[in-house]
Motif scaffolding. Sequence first.
Motif, mmCIF file in Angstrom:
data_model
loop_
_atom_site.group_PDB
_atom_site.id
_atom_site.type_symbol
_atom_site.label_atom_id
_atom_site.label_comp_id
_atom_site.label_asym_id
_atom_site.label_seq_id
_atom_site.Cartn_x
_atom_site.Cartn_y
_atom_site.Cartn_z
ATOM 1 N N TRP A 1 -3.218 123.115 6.231
ATOM 2 C CA TRP A 1 -3.473 123.518 4.844
ATOM 3 C C TRP A 1 -3.620 125.031 4.756
ATOM 4 C CZ3 TRP A 1 -8.124 119.744 5.190
ATOM 5 C CH2 TRP A 1 -7.636 118.445 5.439
ATOM 6 N N GLN A 2 -4.285 125.602 5.744
ATOM 7 C CA GLN A 2 -4.453 127.056 5.775
ATOM 8 C C GLN A 2 -3.097 127.744 5.839
ATOM 9 O OE1 GLN A 2 -7.038 128.438 8.943
ATOM 10 N NE2 GLN A 2 -6.199 130.502 8.840
ATOM 11 N N GLY A 3 -2.211 127.207 6.674
ATOM 12 C CA GLY A 3 -0.881 127.797 6.796
ATOM 13 C C GLY A 3 -0.043 127.596 5.553
ATOM 14 N N HIS A 4 -0.075 126.393 4.989
ATOM 15 C CA HIS A 4 0.713 126.121 3.788
ATOM 16 C C HIS A 4 0.261 126.992 2.616
ATOM 17 C CE1 HIS A 4 2.334 122.972 6.119
ATOM 18 N NE2 HIS A 4 1.607 121.963 5.700
ATOM 19 N N ALA A 5 -1.031 127.335 2.591
ATOM 20 C CA ALA A 5 -1.570 128.149 1.502
ATOM 21 C C ALA A 5 -0.931 129.527 1.433
ATOM 22 C CB ALA A 5 -3.091 128.283 1.652
ATOM 23 N N SER A 6 -0.305 129.945 2.530
ATOM 24 C CA SER A 6 0.305 131.274 2.553
ATOM 25 C C SER A 6 1.420 131.424 1.524
ATOM 26 C CB SER A 6 0.840 131.598 3.957
ATOM 27 O OG SER A 6 1.873 130.698 4.330
ATOM 28 N N MET A 7 2.015 130.312 1.102
ATOM 29 C CA MET A 7 3.072 130.434 0.085
ATOM 30 C C MET A 7 2.489 130.914 -1.243
ATOM 31 S SD MET A 7 4.137 126.550 -1.062
ATOM 32 C CE MET A 7 4.475 126.010 0.616
ATOM 33 N N ILE A 8 1.270 130.486 -1.553
ATOM 34 C CA ILE A 8 0.620 130.963 -2.769
ATOM 35 C C ILE A 8 0.189 132.420 -2.605
ATOM 36 C CG2 ILE A 8 -1.249 130.580 -4.415
ATOM 37 C CD1 ILE A 8 0.925 128.416 -4.410
ATOM 38 N N ASP A 9 -0.228 132.789 -1.406
ATOM 39 C CA ASP A 9 -0.534 134.197 -1.143
ATOM 40 C C ASP A 9 0.679 135.069 -1.451
ATOM 41 O OD1 ASP A 9 -3.025 133.370 -0.195
ATOM 42 O OD2 ASP A 9 -2.403 133.431 1.915
ATOM 43 N N GLU A 10 1.838 134.634 -1.032
ATOM 44 C CA GLU A 10 3.067 135.407 -1.264
ATOM 45 C C GLU A 10 3.380 135.523 -2.753
ATOM 46 O OE1 GLU A 10 5.036 133.867 2.960
ATOM 47 O OE2 GLU A 10 6.091 133.477 1.068
ATOM 48 N N VAL A 11 3.160 134.446 -3.480
ATOM 49 C CA VAL A 11 3.384 134.477 -4.925
ATOM 50 C C VAL A 11 2.425 135.472 -5.576
ATOM 51 C CG1 VAL A 11 3.288 133.137 -7.062
ATOM 52 C CG2 VAL A 11 4.271 132.115 -5.001
ATOM 53 N N ALA A 12 1.162 135.435 -5.165
ATOM 54 C CA ALA A 12 0.159 136.339 -5.738
ATOM 55 C C ALA A 12 0.505 137.796 -5.442
ATOM 56 C CB ALA A 12 -1.224 135.993 -5.197
ATOM 57 N N ILE A 13 0.917 138.076 -4.216
ATOM 58 C CA ILE A 13 1.264 139.442 -3.826
ATOM 59 C C ILE A 13 2.438 139.963 -4.643
ATOM 60 C CG2 ILE A 13 2.207 140.844 -1.928
ATOM 61 C CD1 ILE A 13 0.500 139.084 -0.031
ATOM 62 N N SER B 1 -2.685 119.937 -0.518
ATOM 63 C CA SER B 1 -3.923 120.531 -0.022
ATOM 64 C C SER B 1 -3.750 122.021 0.229
ATOM 65 C CB SER B 1 -4.367 119.826 1.261
ATOM 66 O OG SER B 1 -4.641 118.462 1.018
ATOM 67 N N GLY B 2 -2.603 122.408 0.774
ATOM 68 C CA GLY B 2 -2.350 123.816 1.035
ATOM 69 C C GLY B 2 -2.202 124.626 -0.230
ATOM 70 N N VAL B 3 -1.487 124.080 -1.207
ATOM 71 C CA VAL B 3 -1.307 124.773 -2.482
ATOM 72 C C VAL B 3 -2.649 124.948 -3.184
ATOM 73 C CG1 VAL B 3 -0.352 124.514 -4.811
ATOM 74 C CG2 VAL B 3 1.116 124.197 -2.812
ATOM 75 N N CYS B 4 -3.454 123.892 -3.207
ATOM 76 C CA CYS B 4 -4.774 123.990 -3.848
ATOM 77 C C CYS B 4 -5.653 125.008 -3.131
ATOM 78 C CB CYS B 4 -5.453 122.627 -3.873
ATOM 79 S SG CYS B 4 -4.693 121.441 -5.010
ATOM 80 N N GLU B 5 -5.597 125.039 -1.802
ATOM 81 C CA GLU B 5 -6.367 126.028 -1.046
ATOM 82 C C GLU B 5 -5.875 127.439 -1.366
ATOM 83 O OE1 GLU B 5 -7.069 127.195 3.638
ATOM 84 O OE2 GLU B 5 -7.223 125.087 3.065
ATOM 85 N N GLY B 6 -4.557 127.592 -1.463
ATOM 86 C CA GLY B 6 -4.007 128.905 -1.793
ATOM 87 C C GLY B 6 -4.396 129.365 -3.183
ATOM 88 N N LEU B 7 -4.373 128.450 -4.142
ATOM 89 C CA LEU B 7 -4.794 128.799 -5.498
ATOM 90 C C LEU B 7 -6.263 129.213 -5.512
ATOM 91 C CD1 LEU B 7 -3.027 125.915 -7.466
ATOM 92 C CD2 LEU B 7 -2.381 128.332 -7.493
ATOM 93 N N ALA B 8 -7.088 128.477 -4.761
ATOM 94 C CA ALA B 8 -8.524 128.766 -4.733
ATOM 95 C C ALA B 8 -8.791 130.133 -4.114
ATOM 96 C CB ALA B 8 -9.265 127.674 -3.971
ATOM 97 N N ARG B 9 -8.135 130.441 -3.010
ATOM 98 C CA ARG B 9 -8.450 131.693 -2.328
ATOM 99 C C ARG B 9 -7.860 132.907 -3.027
ATOM 100 N NH1 ARG B 9 -5.448 130.523 3.457
ATOM 101 N NH2 ARG B 9 -3.441 131.546 3.089
#
Length: 305
Positions: A136-148, A167-175
């Motif tokens: 989930w931590q790794g998958h969340a990186s796709m949202i990090d890229e969108v935010a950047i 789970s990864g997308v939700c974690e990425g949105l949260a962080r």
Amino acid sequence: MSLHIETPLLASRPLSLASGLDIWLKLDALQPSGSFKLRGIGLACETYASQGKRRFVSSSGGNAGIAVAYAGRSLGLAVTVVVPETTTERAKQLIRQEQAEVIVHGKAWHEANALALSLLGDDDAYIHPFDDPLLWQGHASMIDEVAISGFKPDAVVVAVGGGGLLSGVCEGLARNGWNQVPVFAVETAGAASLAAAMAQKAWVALDSVQTVATSLAAKQVCKRAFEWSQERVVYSHVVSDQDALDACERFLSDQRILVEPACGAALALAYAPSETLKRYSRVLVVVCGGVTATIDQIRQWRTTA
């Protein structure tokens, strides 16, 4: 250096015209292994390798196994992937192409997974296809890229099988502080385990699964995916196999990228948005990928779905 790459984020004129919304695509189908799975699995494999593990053992119907095999070859470690009998010859060939051992066992993923667990030795690391915080931590990186990139969606559309991507997308949105951005979780009718859990407000399992979108064929989502559905705004949406297959072929024509039916499920909602999705203007669709599909196979499935 990460095993995954930063993937393109682009506005889709064809999907925007079809839906009447402003559709943006996160193209994780372009990952080296062919799917988003490499983000989390790559992180997990790098972590376990740093702990001294010498072999990765996993179970998968396709994309996760390919990602583990790719990661193992990249890190110089042995890989064994146990796949169920339903796994296509193409998927098995793609896993072997990465120099991994393939074992065929069981009629469904849970049976293959049981064998994979029994093979573990002291120097082995078990790589779960969807239920691991490292994934989930790794998958969340796709949202990090969108935010950047500076783009903030009003809603995100994802396909759901075991729930690792959700789970990864939700974690990425949260962080990234995007807790108010809703997620549309799309499943096919024969494998709608999250929809069942959300309807009962309990972490339940289906009796059986039946869908051409084999990457979505999990009888029960991981517990964290269910928890996310109770903690934040998640809308469940279910499409037919035919809808998913139609979306795959249409997406190939529109964007020149071939994806598998699991990804087609999310695209089906983008092409024909629900009334709920129409409340939102800028919509991000995660194009999760899937190298196991061929256009001939998709067309064959369309005649029987």
